[in-house]
Design an enzyme around this catalytic site. Sequence first.
Site, PDB file in Angstrom:
ATOM      1  N   SER A  21     -76.064  29.671  34.257  1.00 20.76           N
ATOM      2  CA  SER A  21     -75.408  30.750  34.995  1.00 20.76           C
ATOM      3  C   SER A  21     -76.228  31.205  36.207  1.00 20.76           C
ATOM      4  O   SER A  21     -77.443  31.390  36.120  1.00 20.76           O
ATOM      5  CB  SER A  21     -75.214  31.937  34.043  1.00 20.76           C
ATOM      6  OG  SER A  21     -74.568  32.984  34.704  1.00 20.76           O
ATOM      7  N   GLY A  46     -72.858  34.958  36.327  1.00 22.59           N
ATOM      8  CA  GLY A  46     -72.666  36.140  35.489  1.00 22.59           C
ATOM      9  C   GLY A  46     -71.653  37.101  36.099  1.00 22.59           C
ATOM     10  O   GLY A  46     -71.718  37.396  37.293  1.00 22.59           O
ATOM     11  N   ASN A  69     -86.120  35.805  41.424  1.00 20.31           N
ATOM     12  CA  ASN A  69     -84.874  36.298  42.026  1.00 20.31           C
ATOM     13  C   ASN A  69     -84.494  37.653  41.485  1.00 20.31           C
ATOM     14  O   ASN A  69     -84.779  37.987  40.331  1.00 20.31           O
ATOM     15  CB  ASN A  69     -83.738  35.277  41.818  1.00 20.31           C
ATOM     16  CG  ASN A  69     -82.937  35.555  40.562  1.00 20.31           C
ATOM     17  OD1 ASN A  69     -82.032  36.396  40.555  1.00 20.31           O
ATOM     18  ND2 ASN A  69     -83.282  34.865  39.472  1.00 20.31           N
ATOM     19  N   ASN A 127     -74.991  37.730  28.213  1.00 21.39           N
ATOM     20  CA  ASN A 127     -76.299  37.929  28.847  1.00 21.39           C
ATOM     21  C   ASN A 127     -76.823  39.303  28.440  1.00 21.39           C
ATOM     22  O   ASN A 127     -76.281  40.323  28.868  1.00 21.39           O
ATOM     23  CB  ASN A 127     -76.136  37.829  30.375  1.00 21.39           C
ATOM     24  CG  ASN A 127     -77.424  38.137  31.117  1.00 21.39           C
ATOM     25  OD1 ASN A 127     -78.488  38.227  30.519  1.00 21.39           O
ATOM     26  ND2 ASN A 127     -77.314  38.314  32.422  1.00 21.39           N
ATOM     27  N   CYS A 130     -79.783  42.730  30.535  1.00 23.60           N
ATOM     28  CA  CYS A 130     -79.290  43.720  31.514  1.00 23.60           C
ATOM     29  C   CYS A 130     -79.622  45.107  31.016  1.00 23.60           C
ATOM     30  O   CYS A 130     -79.656  45.350  29.808  1.00 23.60           O
ATOM     31  CB  CYS A 130     -77.786  43.676  31.688  1.00 23.60           C
ATOM     32  SG  CYS A 130     -76.983  42.198  31.211  1.00 23.60           S
ATOM     33  N   LYS A 165     -77.214  34.853  24.896  1.00 23.45           N
ATOM     34  CA  LYS A 165     -78.304  34.331  25.732  1.00 23.45           C
ATOM     35  C   LYS A 165     -79.495  35.268  25.652  1.00 23.45           C
ATOM     36  O   LYS A 165     -79.444  36.409  26.122  1.00 23.45           O
ATOM     37  CB  LYS A 165     -77.838  34.192  27.178  1.00 23.45           C
ATOM     38  CG  LYS A 165     -78.924  33.604  28.075  1.00 23.45           C
ATOM     39  CD  LYS A 165     -78.401  33.241  29.427  1.00 23.45           C
ATOM     40  CE  LYS A 165     -79.476  32.635  30.300  1.00 23.45           C
ATOM     41  NZ  LYS A 165     -78.958  32.283  31.626  1.00 23.45           N
ATOM     42  N   ASN A 192     -83.635  33.194  29.374  1.00 24.53           N
ATOM     43  CA  ASN A 192     -83.318  33.805  30.655  1.00 24.53           C
ATOM     44  C   ASN A 192     -84.650  33.924  31.429  1.00 24.53           C
ATOM     45  O   ASN A 192     -85.675  33.417  30.975  1.00 24.53           O
ATOM     46  CB  ASN A 192     -82.661  35.174  30.424  1.00 24.53           C
ATOM     47  CG  ASN A 192     -81.678  35.509  31.530  1.00 24.53           C
ATOM     48  OD1 ASN A 192     -81.991  35.325  32.715  1.00 24.53           O
ATOM     49  ND2 ASN A 192     -80.503  35.995  31.167  1.00 24.53           N
ATOM     50  N   GLY A 243     -85.005  26.295  30.918  1.00 21.48           N
ATOM     51  CA  GLY A 243     -86.205  26.855  31.533  1.00 21.48           C
ATOM     52  C   GLY A 243     -86.996  25.730  32.172  1.00 21.48           C
ATOM     53  O   GLY A 243     -87.720  24.995  31.502  1.00 21.48           O
ATOM     54  N   THR A 266     -82.590  26.348  38.044  1.00 22.16           N
ATOM     55  CA  THR A 266     -83.227  26.321  39.366  1.00 22.16           C
ATOM     56  C   THR A 266     -83.226  24.929  40.013  1.00 22.16           C
ATOM     57  O   THR A 266     -83.079  24.818  41.240  1.00 22.16           O
ATOM     58  CB  THR A 266     -84.669  26.865  39.216  1.00 22.16           C
ATOM     59  OG1 THR A 266     -84.578  28.198  38.693  1.00 22.16           O
ATOM     60  CG2 THR A 266     -85.411  26.901  40.536  1.00 22.16           C
TER      61      THR A 266
HETATM   62  C1  LIG Z   1     -80.647  32.759  41.389  1.00 24.00           C
HETATM   63  C2  LIG Z   1     -80.467  32.905  39.917  1.00 24.00           C
HETATM   64  C3  LIG Z   1     -79.399  33.649  39.410  1.00 24.00           C
HETATM   65  C4  LIG Z   1     -79.217  33.794  38.027  1.00 24.00           C
HETATM   66  N1  LIG Z   1     -78.155  34.498  37.555  1.00 24.00           N
HETATM   67  C5  LIG Z   1     -77.953  34.611  36.207  1.00 24.00           C
HETATM   68  C6  LIG Z   1     -76.819  35.290  35.693  1.00 24.00           C
HETATM   69  O1  LIG Z   1     -75.940  35.752  36.444  1.00 24.00           O
HETATM   70  N2  LIG Z   1     -76.692  35.395  34.338  1.00 24.00           N
HETATM   71  C7  LIG Z   1     -77.617  34.859  33.471  1.00 24.00           C
HETATM   72  O2  LIG Z   1     -77.457  34.978  32.259  1.00 24.00           O
HETATM   73  N3  LIG Z   1     -78.691  34.170  33.935  1.00 24.00           N
HETATM   74  C8  LIG Z   1     -78.872  34.040  35.277  1.00 24.00           C
HETATM   75  N4  LIG Z   1     -79.960  33.340  35.757  1.00 24.00           N
HETATM   76  C9  LIG Z   1     -80.909  32.724  34.789  1.00 24.00           C
HETATM   77  C10 LIG Z   1     -80.614  31.224  34.591  1.00 24.00           C
HETATM   78  O3  LIG Z   1     -79.305  31.023  34.096  1.00 24.00           O
HETATM   79  C11 LIG Z   1     -81.645  30.587  33.628  1.00 24.00           C
HETATM   80  O4  LIG Z   1     -81.596  31.261  32.396  1.00 24.00           O
HETATM   81  C12 LIG Z   1     -83.074  30.668  34.162  1.00 24.00           C
HETATM   82  O5  LIG Z   1     -83.108  30.499  35.562  1.00 24.00           O
HETATM   83  C13 LIG Z   1     -84.028  29.643  33.507  1.00 24.00           C
HETATM   84  O6  LIG Z   1     -83.641  28.306  33.774  1.00 24.00           O
HETATM   85  P1  LIG Z   1     -84.252  27.437  35.019  1.00 24.00           P
HETATM   86  O7  LIG Z   1     -85.747  27.579  34.938  1.00 24.00           O
HETATM   87  O8  LIG Z   1     -83.750  26.036  34.782  1.00 24.00           O
HETATM   88  O9  LIG Z   1     -83.710  28.048  36.252  1.00 24.00           O
HETATM   89  C14 LIG Z   1     -80.143  33.176  37.132  1.00 24.00           C
HETATM   90  C15 LIG Z   1     -81.215  32.433  37.638  1.00 24.00           C
HETATM   91  C16 LIG Z   1     -81.391  32.272  39.008  1.00 24.00           C
HETATM   92  C17 LIG Z   1     -82.543  31.443  39.506  1.00 24.00           C
END
Ligand SMILES: Cc1cc2nc3c(=O)[nH]c(=O)nc-3n(C[C@H](O)[C@H](O)[C@H](O)COP(=O)(O)O)c2cc1C
Length: 301
Positions: A21, A46, A69, A127, A130, A165, A192, A243, A266
Amino acid sequence: MVDLSVRIGSLVLPNPVLVASGTFGCGEEMSELIDLRRLGGIVLKGTTLDPREGNPTPRIVETPSGMLNAIGLQNVGIDRTLSEKVPFVKRFGIPAIINISGRTVDEYVEMARRIDACSDADAIEVNVSCPNINKGGLAFGTDPAVLGDVTARVRAATAKPVITKLSPNVTDIARMARAAEEAGADAVSLVNTFVGMVINTRTRLPVLANRTGGLSGPAIRPIAVFMTWQAAKAVKIPVIGMGGIQGLDDALQFFIAGASALQVGTANFYNPHVSVDLAAQLKHYAKEHGLATLSDLRGDF
Ligand SMILES: Cc1cc2nc3c(=O)[nH]c(=O)nc-3n(C[C@H](O)[C@H](O)[C@H](O)COP(=O)(O)O)c2cc1C
């Protein structure tokens, strides 16, 4: 033929690679670069009960092997997500998982009801990272009782699969995973982002306008693998790990730690092909190693 499909409650993912997400929108831009049909599913950006504009900028800063972020849940709101974004995903015949965030438990419940009434929506990802306005802004996901309550109330509001999550900003992730399972979640996903801060030493102020942000990317991977291992030992429901995944070796670490499926976040920003490539690489790996399912990779340690 190797079958890598994964069952999450009543939902069958065609393969174990989902996109996380907030890192893929609902796939509109990405659909011009990759074949979305090859994904295990999309976890949509989200959404919240009402549309949100998100935080002031700057809201992203690069960090060593990662990013911080503070987008602040910019989104079009649950109704437009269900009427516009979900049908877009369904054009590609893959699961659409709706990631929801609320300020109160009632907001989560109201969104779950609306999702339940949307035939195109395949599952809900709750999620819990929050701020809870009834608990002084403390995240829902930091207290097992609150996390259990929000999961149970979402569970009661829908027949669709519910994925909780988890927030990694806790001392005992196993306890959180158990609270979600006991409350009726069909799966847990983790992690997350980790709360962090980057300071500009010239201005002597935080770089992000929000001051703090969520750290993601390869920098967090060893902690995410560790937490996936802890959660998988604590529950019987499927664990969806994420992650810092950016390639096959990373993905295998999560399966060996006990995950049943993965999300890529990411890495999508710097390699739009990473998720579809990974789905193909996992299939090839399973075939080469004579595995009927990737869960067979799970280590006994
Ligand atoms: C720019 C950005 C926006 C994100 N927005 C959400 C979100 O709206 N809801 C959510 O549950 N996680 C959100 N996440 C978390 C990611 O879904 C994920 O859990 C986290 O980035 C770890 O995975 P990664 O290291 O592969 O990015 C966001 C992450 C990033 C980088």
